[in-house]
Motif scaffolding. Structure first.
Motif, mmCIF file in Angstrom:
data_model
loop_
_atom_site.group_PDB
_atom_site.id
_atom_site.type_symbol
_atom_site.label_atom_id
_atom_site.label_comp_id
_atom_site.label_asym_id
_atom_site.label_seq_id
_atom_site.Cartn_x
_atom_site.Cartn_y
_atom_site.Cartn_z
ATOM 1 N N LYS A 72 10.238 41.027 83.376
ATOM 2 C CA LYS A 72 11.069 40.832 82.199
ATOM 3 C C LYS A 72 10.740 39.490 81.574
ATOM 4 C CE LYS A 72 15.157 43.560 82.895
ATOM 5 N NZ LYS A 72 16.606 43.540 82.909
ATOM 6 N N LYS A 73 10.652 39.491 80.250
ATOM 7 C CA LYS A 73 10.368 38.236 79.562
ATOM 8 C C LYS A 73 11.640 37.429 79.410
ATOM 9 C CE LYS A 73 6.248 38.778 76.942
ATOM 10 N NZ LYS A 73 5.612 38.423 75.718
ATOM 11 N N SER A 74 11.543 36.156 79.680
ATOM 12 C CA SER A 74 12.693 35.280 79.500
ATOM 13 C C SER A 74 12.878 35.000 78.015
ATOM 14 C CB SER A 74 12.486 33.973 80.258
ATOM 15 O OG SER A 74 11.521 33.178 79.589
ATOM 16 N N SER A 75 14.022 34.448 77.688
ATOM 17 C CA SER A 75 14.335 34.102 76.311
ATOM 18 C C SER A 75 13.312 33.115 75.758
ATOM 19 C CB SER A 75 15.746 33.516 76.253
ATOM 20 O OG SER A 75 16.066 33.120 74.955
ATOM 21 N N THR A 76 12.896 32.154 76.576
ATOM 22 C CA THR A 76 11.910 31.165 76.141
ATOM 23 C C THR A 76 10.564 31.825 75.878
ATOM 24 O OG1 THR A 76 13.044 29.436 77.369
ATOM 25 C CG2 THR A 76 10.757 29.014 76.779
ATOM 26 N N ASP A 77 10.187 32.783 76.724
ATOM 27 C CA ASP A 77 8.931 33.511 76.514
ATOM 28 C C ASP A 77 8.966 34.288 75.206
ATOM 29 O OD1 ASP A 77 7.958 32.559 78.910
ATOM 30 O OD2 ASP A 77 8.392 34.395 80.027
ATOM 31 N N ARG A 78 10.099 34.944 74.923
ATOM 32 C CA ARG A 78 10.230 35.687 73.659
ATOM 33 C C ARG A 78 10.116 34.736 72.479
ATOM 34 N NH1 ARG A 78 15.621 38.646 73.621
ATOM 35 N NH2 ARG A 78 16.130 37.121 75.178
ATOM 36 N N PHE A 79 10.779 33.573 72.583
ATOM 37 C CA PHE A 79 10.712 32.592 71.502
ATOM 38 C C PHE A 79 9.264 32.179 71.263
ATOM 39 C CE2 PHE A 79 10.564 28.175 70.066
ATOM 40 C CZ PHE A 79 11.314 28.266 68.898
ATOM 41 N N ASP A 80 8.549 31.846 72.324
ATOM 42 C CA ASP A 80 7.163 31.401 72.199
ATOM 43 C C ASP A 80 6.271 32.504 71.632
ATOM 44 O OD1 ASP A 80 7.862 28.912 73.182
ATOM 45 O OD2 ASP A 80 7.278 29.404 75.250
ATOM 46 N N THR A 81 6.490 33.742 72.054
ATOM 47 C CA THR A 81 5.698 34.867 71.564
ATOM 48 C C THR A 81 5.881 35.050 70.063
ATOM 49 O OG1 THR A 81 5.821 36.006 73.685
ATOM 50 C CG2 THR A 81 5.319 37.355 71.760
ATOM 51 N N PHE A 82 7.132 35.059 69.602
ATOM 52 C CA PHE A 82 7.379 35.256 68.184
ATOM 53 C C PHE A 82 7.014 34.015 67.372
ATOM 54 C CE2 PHE A 82 9.936 38.833 69.662
ATOM 55 C CZ PHE A 82 9.589 39.804 68.729
ATOM 56 N N ARG A 83 7.196 32.846 67.943
ATOM 57 C CA ARG A 83 6.872 31.606 67.224
ATOM 58 C C ARG A 83 5.373 31.518 66.943
ATOM 59 N NH1 ARG A 83 7.935 27.261 64.904
ATOM 60 N NH2 ARG A 83 7.196 25.216 65.465
ATOM 61 N N ALA A 84 4.557 32.120 67.780
ATOM 62 C CA ALA A 84 3.110 32.097 67.590
ATOM 63 C C ALA A 84 2.676 32.927 66.378
ATOM 64 C CB ALA A 84 2.413 32.615 68.847
ATOM 65 N N LYS A 85 3.556 33.791 65.894
ATOM 66 C CA LYS A 85 3.238 34.619 64.724
ATOM 67 C C LYS A 85 3.533 33.834 63.451
ATOM 68 C CE LYS A 85 4.377 38.811 67.183
ATOM 69 N NZ LYS A 85 5.083 40.090 67.156
ATOM 70 N N THR A 86 2.948 34.275 62.342
ATOM 71 C CA THR A 86 3.198 33.643 61.056
ATOM 72 C C THR A 86 4.578 34.035 60.556
ATOM 73 O OG1 THR A 86 0.852 33.734 60.544
ATOM 74 C CG2 THR A 86 2.342 33.405 58.701
ATOM 75 N N ALA A 87 5.379 33.036 60.203
ATOM 76 C CA ALA A 87 6.744 33.284 59.724
ATOM 77 C C ALA A 87 6.740 33.525 58.220
ATOM 78 C CB ALA A 87 7.635 32.098 60.062
ATOM 79 N N PRO A 88 7.592 34.393 57.735
ATOM 80 C CA PRO A 88 8.444 35.295 58.501
ATOM 81 C C PRO A 88 7.617 36.475 58.968
ATOM 82 C CG PRO A 88 8.801 35.697 56.169
ATOM 83 C CD PRO A 88 7.804 34.566 56.278
ATOM 84 N N PHE A 89 7.781 36.847 60.218
ATOM 85 C CA PHE A 89 6.986 37.940 60.753
ATOM 86 C C PHE A 89 7.667 39.269 60.447
ATOM 87 C CE2 PHE A 89 8.950 35.222 63.890
ATOM 88 C CZ PHE A 89 9.991 36.013 64.341
ATOM 89 N N LYS A 90 6.820 40.276 60.278
ATOM 90 C CA LYS A 90 7.297 41.622 59.975
ATOM 91 C C LYS A 90 7.805 42.273 61.251
ATOM 92 C CE LYS A 90 5.926 41.258 55.730
ATOM 93 N NZ LYS A 90 6.885 40.686 54.820
ATOM 94 N N LEU A 91 8.955 42.897 61.148
ATOM 95 C CA LEU A 91 9.579 43.545 62.295
ATOM 96 C C LEU A 91 9.630 45.054 62.097
ATOM 97 C CD1 LEU A 91 12.639 41.132 62.639
ATOM 98 C CD2 LEU A 91 10.605 41.170 64.083
ATOM 99 N N ASP A 92 9.783 45.758 63.201
ATOM 100 C CA ASP A 92 10.144 47.172 63.185
ATOM 101 C C ASP A 92 11.355 47.307 64.103
ATOM 102 O OD1 ASP A 92 9.171 47.126 65.821
ATOM 103 O OD2 ASP A 92 7.286 48.071 65.282
ATOM 104 N N ASP A 93 11.844 48.526 64.288
ATOM 105 C CA ASP A 93 13.040 48.704 65.110
ATOM 106 C C ASP A 93 12.883 48.106 66.505
ATOM 107 O OD1 ASP A 93 14.731 49.985 63.268
ATOM 108 O OD2 ASP A 93 13.884 51.958 63.717
ATOM 109 N N ALA A 94 11.731 48.336 67.138
ATOM 110 C CA ALA A 94 11.520 47.858 68.507
ATOM 111 C C ALA A 94 11.463 46.336 68.575
ATOM 112 C CB ALA A 94 10.242 48.458 69.084
ATOM 113 N N SER A 95 10.682 45.715 67.694
ATOM 114 C CA SER A 95 10.560 44.255 67.736
ATOM 115 C C SER A 95 11.864 43.575 67.307
ATOM 116 C CB SER A 95 9.383 43.772 66.890
ATOM 117 O OG SER A 95 9.508 44.174 65.551
ATOM 118 N N TYR A 96 12.616 44.201 66.411
ATOM 119 C CA TYR A 96 13.930 43.675 66.028
ATOM 120 C C TYR A 96 14.845 43.637 67.250
ATOM 121 C CZ TYR A 96 18.628 43.616 63.973
ATOM 122 O OH TYR A 96 19.936 43.316 63.680
#
Length: 147
Positions: free
Chosen positions: A20-44
């Protein structure tokens, strides 16, 4: 053989927990993307799931011409500018704020679960853990069509 089975059974919960990914891991994963990043139902769902030690601003929009949301199309460039400027000014991620965009085409399930019939709507999810955590778990909602 029984010893191997016992050891495997004893270690199984730890491997599941580690997967399971920790909250910090999720933050780092999404932060590495260009903001604002495009979401779908799953990534939301992944991004907004509690526990979170970060805040998330999500714009729910309907940009396709068939939806006739002129306000969505007018607001999109401003949202992009805000997200890019914020991220550029917060290079180390100290604010712990992420920006995402969920278009109706990619997030019909989310729109339905939130019972949204208009757009654009911005949701601000506060952290649920850490020093900036809020007791209220429901996101703050800004509905631009309501004034």
């Amino acid at each position: 053989m029984k010893l191997l089975t016992a050891i495997t059974a004893a270690l199984l919960p730890f491997t599941t927990f580690a997967a399971k990914k920790s909250s910090t891991d999720r933050f780092d994963t999404f932060r590495a993307k260009t903001a604002p990043f495009k979401l779908d139902d799953a990534s939301y769902g992944k991004l907004t799931n509690a526990p979170r030690d970060y805040a998330v601003a999500v714009l729910l929009t309907a940009l396709k011409p068939q939806f006739g949301c002129q306000l969505c199309r007018d607001f999109e460039p401003e949202w992009e500018l805000l997200a890019k400027s914020w991220t550029k000014g917060d290079k180390r991620g100290e604010s712990r704020l992420l920006f995402g965009t969920l278009d109706f085409v990619d997030g019909k399930g989310t729109f339905q679960s939130l019972q949204l019939t208009t757009a654009p709507v911005m949701l601000l999810f506060h952290p649920t853990t850490g020093p900036n955590a809020k007791q209220e778990t429901a996101p703050a909602r800004l509905d631009f069509t309501m004034g």
